[in-house]
Design a protein around this motif. Structure first.
Motif, PDB file in Angstrom:
ATOM      1  N   LYS A 361       0.671  -1.346   0.471  1.00 50.64           N
ATOM      2  CA  LYS A 361       0.105  -0.293   0.076  1.00 50.64           C
ATOM      3  C   LYS A 361       0.931   1.112  -0.209  1.00 50.64           C
ATOM      4  O   LYS A 361       1.742   1.204   0.748  1.00 50.64           O
ATOM      5  CB  LYS A 361      -0.836  -0.102   1.447  1.00 50.64           C
ATOM      6  N   LYS A 362       0.483   1.892  -0.886  1.00 48.35           N
ATOM      7  CA  LYS A 362       1.001   3.533  -1.036  1.00 48.35           C
ATOM      8  C   LYS A 362       1.506   3.788   0.381  1.00 48.35           C
ATOM      9  O   LYS A 362       2.688   5.002   0.929  1.00 48.35           O
ATOM     10  CB  LYS A 362       0.776   3.945  -1.636  1.00 48.35           C
ATOM     11  N   SER A 363       0.218   3.653   1.081  1.00 49.74           N
ATOM     12  CA  SER A 363       0.402   4.721   2.480  1.00 49.74           C
ATOM     13  C   SER A 363       1.646   4.140   3.479  1.00 49.74           C
ATOM     14  O   SER A 363       2.257   5.362   4.379  1.00 49.74           O
ATOM     15  CB  SER A 363      -1.057   3.878   3.809  1.00 49.74           C
ATOM     16  N   GLN A 364       2.377   3.336   3.079  1.00 45.40           N
ATOM     17  CA  GLN A 364       3.371   2.561   3.778  1.00 45.40           C
ATOM     18  C   GLN A 364       4.508   3.517   3.569  1.00 45.40           C
ATOM     19  O   GLN A 364       5.714   3.324   4.184  1.00 45.40           O
ATOM     20  CB  GLN A 364       3.482   1.023   3.219  1.00 45.40           C
ATOM     21  N   VAL A 365       4.633   3.921   2.512  1.00 46.61           N
ATOM     22  CA  VAL A 365       5.658   5.030   1.722  1.00 46.61           C
ATOM     23  C   VAL A 365       5.770   6.535   2.714  1.00 46.61           C
ATOM     24  O   VAL A 365       5.974   6.719   2.132  1.00 46.61           O
ATOM     25  CB  VAL A 365       5.449   4.616   0.324  1.00 46.61           C
ATOM     26  N   GLN A 366       4.202   7.246   2.098  1.00 51.65           N
ATOM     27  CA  GLN A 366       3.917   8.371   2.560  1.00 51.65           C
ATOM     28  C   GLN A 366       4.400   9.223   4.125  1.00 51.65           C
ATOM     29  O   GLN A 366       4.414  10.511   3.090  1.00 51.65           O
ATOM     30  CB  GLN A 366       2.396   8.225   2.569  1.00 51.65           C
ATOM     31  N   THR A 367       4.170   8.190   5.009  1.00 53.60           N
ATOM     32  CA  THR A 367       5.254   9.396   5.331  1.00 53.60           C
ATOM     33  C   THR A 367       7.048   8.964   5.718  1.00 53.60           C
ATOM     34  O   THR A 367       7.555   9.340   7.303  1.00 53.60           O
ATOM     35  CB  THR A 367       4.306   9.040   7.682  1.00 53.60           C
ATOM     36  N   LEU A 368       7.243   8.520   5.118  1.00 56.14           N
ATOM     37  CA  LEU A 368       8.672   8.020   5.511  1.00 56.14           C
ATOM     38  C   LEU A 368       9.778   9.111   5.299  1.00 56.14           C
ATOM     39  O   LEU A 368       9.572  10.166   4.943  1.00 56.14           O
ATOM     40  CB  LEU A 368       9.196   6.936   4.420  1.00 56.14           C
ATOM     41  N   GLU A 369      10.688   9.083   5.794  1.00 56.25           N
ATOM     42  CA  GLU A 369      12.789   9.606   5.962  1.00 56.25           C
ATOM     43  C   GLU A 369      12.927   9.261   4.779  1.00 56.25           C
ATOM     44  O   GLU A 369      13.690   9.773   4.069  1.00 56.25           O
ATOM     45  CB  GLU A 369      12.618   9.803   7.054  1.00 56.25           C
ATOM     46  N   ASP A 370      13.555   7.662   4.736  1.00 54.13           N
ATOM     47  CA  ASP A 370      14.499   6.328   4.563  1.00 54.13           C
ATOM     48  C   ASP A 370      13.490   5.401   4.013  1.00 54.13           C
ATOM     49  O   ASP A 370      12.639   4.994   4.439  1.00 54.13           O
ATOM     50  CB  ASP A 370      15.550   6.128   5.585  1.00 54.13           C
ATOM     51  N   LEU A 371      14.224   5.341   2.823  1.00 55.37           N
ATOM     52  CA  LEU A 371      13.106   4.624   1.816  1.00 55.37           C
ATOM     53  C   LEU A 371      14.516   3.335   1.474  1.00 55.37           C
ATOM     54  O   LEU A 371      15.573   3.788   0.257  1.00 55.37           O
ATOM     55  CB  LEU A 371      12.601   4.618   0.998  1.00 55.37           C
ATOM     56  N   PHE A 372      15.044   2.290   1.691  1.00 56.15           N
ATOM     57  CA  PHE A 372      16.003   1.214   1.137  1.00 56.15           C
ATOM     58  C   PHE A 372      14.941   0.129   0.535  1.00 56.15           C
ATOM     59  O   PHE A 372      14.463  -0.286   0.200  1.00 56.15           O
ATOM     60  CB  PHE A 372      16.232   1.092   2.072  1.00 56.15           C
ATOM     61  N   LEU A 373      16.043  -0.090  -0.893  1.00 57.28           N
ATOM     62  CA  LEU A 373      14.936  -0.858  -1.814  1.00 57.28           C
ATOM     63  C   LEU A 373      16.208  -1.680  -2.620  1.00 57.28           C
ATOM     64  O   LEU A 373      17.099  -1.696  -2.962  1.00 57.28           O
ATOM     65  CB  LEU A 373      14.474  -0.272  -3.188  1.00 57.28           C
ATOM     66  N   LEU A 374      16.039  -2.943  -1.729  1.00 61.92           N
ATOM     67  CA  LEU A 374      16.898  -4.074  -2.079  1.00 61.92           C
ATOM     68  C   LEU A 374      16.177  -5.201  -2.876  1.00 61.92           C
ATOM     69  O   LEU A 374      15.557  -5.967  -3.182  1.00 61.92           O
ATOM     70  CB  LEU A 374      17.285  -5.035  -0.688  1.00 61.92           C
ATOM     71  N   ALA A 375      17.208  -5.340  -4.329  1.00 62.27           N
ATOM     72  CA  ALA A 375      16.476  -5.963  -5.592  1.00 62.27           C
ATOM     73  C   ALA A 375      17.726  -6.690  -6.138  1.00 62.27           C
ATOM     74  O   ALA A 375      19.110  -6.330  -5.958  1.00 62.27           O
ATOM     75  CB  ALA A 375      16.315  -4.803  -6.546  1.00 62.27           C
ATOM     76  N   VAL A 394       6.113  11.808  -2.014  1.00 62.44           N
ATOM     77  CA  VAL A 394       6.766  12.188  -0.927  1.00 62.44           C
ATOM     78  C   VAL A 394       7.977  12.938  -0.126  1.00 62.44           C
ATOM     79  O   VAL A 394       9.054  12.774   0.085  1.00 62.44           O
ATOM     80  CB  VAL A 394       7.929  10.300  -0.499  1.00 62.44           C
ATOM     81  N   SER A 395       6.875  13.674   0.547  1.00 64.96           N
ATOM     82  CA  SER A 395       7.891  15.469   0.693  1.00 64.96           C
ATOM     83  C   SER A 395       9.186  15.314   1.381  1.00 64.96           C
ATOM     84  O   SER A 395      10.070  15.544   2.259  1.00 64.96           O
ATOM     85  CB  SER A 395       7.094  16.631   1.242  1.00 64.96           C
ATOM     86  N   CYS A 396       8.984  14.028   2.681  1.00 66.53           N
ATOM     87  CA  CYS A 396       9.171  14.179   3.618  1.00 66.53           C
ATOM     88  C   CYS A 396      10.534  13.375   3.929  1.00 66.53           C
ATOM     89  O   CYS A 396      11.602  13.149   4.667  1.00 66.53           O
ATOM     90  CB  CYS A 396       8.449  13.838   5.165  1.00 66.53           C
ATOM     91  N   LEU A 397      10.140  12.963   2.171  1.00 63.68           N
ATOM     92  CA  LEU A 397      11.749  11.548   1.937  1.00 63.68           C
ATOM     93  C   LEU A 397      13.067  12.715   2.576  1.00 63.68           C
ATOM     94  O   LEU A 397      13.179  13.640   1.221  1.00 63.68           O
ATOM     95  CB  LEU A 397      11.257  11.284   1.015  1.00 63.68           C
ATOM     96  N   ARG A 398      13.776  11.878   2.933  1.00 63.51           N
ATOM     97  CA  ARG A 398      15.939  12.251   3.399  1.00 63.51           C
ATOM     98  C   ARG A 398      16.732  11.338   1.898  1.00 63.51           C
ATOM     99  O   ARG A 398      17.084  11.753   1.476  1.00 63.51           O
ATOM    100  CB  ARG A 398      15.808  12.193   4.488  1.00 63.51           C
ATOM    101  N   THR A 399      16.045  10.319   2.027  1.00 64.60           N
ATOM    102  CA  THR A 399      17.148   9.492   1.326  1.00 64.60           C
ATOM    103  C   THR A 399      16.568   8.176   0.988  1.00 64.60           C
ATOM    104  O   THR A 399      15.969   7.298   1.141  1.00 64.60           O
ATOM    105  CB  THR A 399      17.796   8.462   2.099  1.00 64.60           C
ATOM    106  N   VAL A 400      16.652   7.960  -0.550  1.00 70.75           N
ATOM    107  CA  VAL A 400      16.367   6.284  -1.077  1.00 70.75           C
ATOM    108  C   VAL A 400      17.440   6.103  -2.012  1.00 70.75           C
ATOM    109  O   VAL A 400      18.242   6.470  -2.338  1.00 70.75           O
ATOM    110  CB  VAL A 400      15.071   6.681  -2.385  1.00 70.75           C
ATOM    111  N   LYS A 401      17.288   4.662  -1.172  1.00 67.10           N
ATOM    112  CA  LYS A 401      18.854   3.812  -1.586  1.00 67.10           C
ATOM    113  C   LYS A 401      18.434   2.938  -2.556  1.00 67.10           C
ATOM    114  O   LYS A 401      17.856   2.173  -1.316  1.00 67.10           O
ATOM    115  CB  LYS A 401      19.527   3.451  -0.724  1.00 67.10           C
ATOM    116  N   LEU A 402      18.910   2.132  -3.560  1.00 69.94           N
ATOM    117  CA  LEU A 402      19.077   0.959  -3.820  1.00 69.94           C
ATOM    118  C   LEU A 402      19.813   0.195  -4.639  1.00 69.94           C
ATOM    119  O   LEU A 402      20.724   0.715  -4.641  1.00 69.94           O
ATOM    120  CB  LEU A 402      18.079   0.937  -5.641  1.00 69.94           C
ATOM    121  N   ILE A 403      20.121  -1.132  -3.395  1.00 70.70           N
ATOM    122  CA  ILE A 403      21.026  -1.924  -3.968  1.00 70.70           C
ATOM    123  C   ILE A 403      20.679  -3.011  -4.345  1.00 70.70           C
ATOM    124  O   ILE A 403      19.753  -3.691  -3.960  1.00 70.70           O
ATOM    125  CB  ILE A 403      21.275  -2.066  -1.557  1.00 70.70           C
ATOM    126  N   PHE A 404      21.139  -2.714  -5.153  1.00 67.34           N
ATOM    127  CA  PHE A 404      21.082  -3.345  -6.794  1.00 67.34           C
ATOM    128  C   PHE A 404      21.816  -4.828  -6.859  1.00 67.34           C
ATOM    129  O   PHE A 404      22.851  -4.036  -7.517  1.00 67.34           O
ATOM    130  CB  PHE A 404      20.833  -2.858  -8.021  1.00 67.34           C
TER     131      PHE A 404
END
Length: 499
Positions: A361-375, A394-404
């Protein structure tokens, strides 16, 4: 999934089912099976399973099951319907196991969940445009249950669905109109509401959907082929005007045309499928669809996560007709029955595509500061729409990191686009990790492990709100989740994508 022995592929199973060999052990007889009789067949060398009131001898299928023998044995000698629905509700077991059918259960199958639908006379009144109170429902259920009405002009038919939900949006409304049959489904968390009728008259290929998001009203507007007065909306179908759990609904497919196929890497292609004209369907970020094809007379179904046609570096949604297209990034396996069949599709050919499924659900992301994606490999596909949504919405987001994680440099999907995105948006960072690099590779190497994750998955501040999404082959996903838990991340902070 588990590695299968040589000669135990899906194609090998299809060949076996067509060989004329007796796979039930009953020489072609069908029997009624009591619960006591079913319970006796609970060993690997003699395994019967009941699914939806039908009993199958799955003993010969043991070595062909992609999930392994242990998974099948969980339901040995019992009713495995619930287990089956949890793991692979989308598989057409009737087609796959038709030669293994022993017979019906002697006891009546468990009744389907009671669907909240009104009596037939009430249906007819509603279909004639008169909305009556449903006296059969309690006051509280009545408040929550959606309802519908319809009206017409000389040229238009408008069906209005009152969802009684706030925050209704285009992704929660799925409409298909084919050969005078209208199917409109509204998704509401774990439940869905369905309007499904054989229309009274013919309509044009020009369906429109309007959504009043704040009050939860949905309008489906159809253009009549002939300017004549309809006596009624149409004949109600069996599931019409029902409000039930989505898992009890069953999958609905429509045929989509292949309009392009482009190379992404040496073994991965981007397929573009066009939805039929009178279909309204949007696949939410983090959700997948199922593709269905008949291969050698057997229905085969596989899940895929739609992506965007490219990573939007200017952070704009793709062009307005993008809603009519579904893009799938698919790895073609040399010994893969299904992916090879897809690769053999010519432009203009059709493939069946299901409604979206998935518990993200998108609501899991809407209040995030950090999002990490392991693919790992094509586990990258759920991350594409997620990346776009996070960085644009997502305006409150500080970091999005993809570890691929990949085997070689040649396997990295959209490497150039990802590196451009990292240059364009300072919040985004991508880290490529290879398990079989050449000696020229200067980046990180190895497989998913605790030390790699502890190096790359770090909160931007001590108590920051974080989500870590994991997707790849089953062992990668399971190991990743375990390592993250070992590093102190909670279950709520981890989302594993599984189909």
């Amino acid at each position: 999934q588990v590695p299968l022995k040589p000669g135990r592929s899906l194609m090998d199973w299809i060949r076996l089912t067509k060989s004329g060999k007796d796979l039930t052990g009953l020489k072609g007889r069908l029997i009624e099976v009591t619960e006591d009789e079913l319970a006796k067949h609970n060993k690997k060398e003699d395994c019967w399973i009941c699914i939806r009131g039908f009993v199958y001898n799955v003993t010969p299928y043991m070595e062909y099951h992609p999930g392994g023998e242990d998974e099948l044995m969980k339901a040995a000698g019992t009713d495995g319907t619930d287990l089956f629905d949890q793991v692979h509700r989308w598989v057409n077991y009737e087609s796959m196991l038709k030669e293994c059918l022993v017979g019906r259960m002697a006891v009546k199958p468990i009744a389907a969940p009671k669907e909240m639908s009104s009596t037939l006379s009430e249906e007819k009144k509603q279909l004639n445009g008169m909305l009556r109170e449903k006296k059969v429902l309690s006051a509280s259920a009545k408040d929550l249950t959606p309802s519908y009405d319809w009206f017409q002009t000389d040229s238009l038919i408008t069906i209005v669905i009152y969802t009684k939900q706030k925050d209704m949006n285009a992704e929660l409304v799925i409409v298909d109109c084919r050969d005078k049959r209208l199917r409109g489904e509204i998704i509401m968390d774990e439940h869905s509401y369905l309007v499904e009728v054989d229309l009274d008259g013919a309509v044009q290929d020009d369906l429109a959907v309007n959504i009043a998001e704040k009050i939860g009203k949905v309008e489906i507007i159809l253009k009549k082929k002939d300017n004549i007065h309809w006596k009624m909306l149409g004949q109600p179908l069996e599931s019409h005007n029902t409000f039930i759990k989505r898992t009890d609904r069953g999958l609905f497919y429509r045929k989509c045309k292949l309009v392009s196929k482009t190379e992404v890497t040496h073994d991965t292609k981007l397929f573009c499928l066009m939805l039929p004209k009178n279909t309204h369907l949007r696949v939410p970020a983090g959700q997948h669809v199922y593709l269905k094809k008949i291969i050698a007379g057997t229905e085969v179904v596989k899940p895929y996560t739609p992506v965007l046609p490219f990573l939007p570096l200017d952070f704009k949604e793709p062009s307005c007709n993008a809603g009519a297209r579904i893009y799938l990034m698919i790895k073609i396996y040399s010994c893969g029955l299904f992916t090879r069949a897809l690769d053999h599709l010519q432009i203009g050919d059709y493939v069946s595509v299901s409604n979206p499924e998935g518990n993200f659900k998108k609501s899991q992301v809407q209040t995030l500061e950090d999002l990490f994606l392991l693919a790992a490999g094509t586990g990258f596909t759920p991350m594409v729409k997620l990346l776009n949504f996070a960085l644009t919405e997502v305006s409150c987001l500080r970091t999005v990191k993809l570890i691929f994680f990949n085997k070689t440099e040649d396997d990295i999907l959209w490497r150039n686009q990802l590196e451009q995105l990292a240059l364009k948006d300072e919040r985004f960072e991508v880290q490529f990790i290879l398990s079989q690099p050449t000696k020229d590779w200067v980046g990180k190497q190895g497989k998913i492990c605790s030390s790699l994750l502890s190096e790359f998955v770090k909160r931007s501040r001590k108590d920051s709100k974080v989500l870590i999404c994991v997707c790849g082959p089953t062992p990668f996903t399971e190991q990743g989740v375990q390592y993250l838990k070992d590093l102190g991340y909670s279950q709520e902070e981890i989302h594993a994508f599984t189909a």
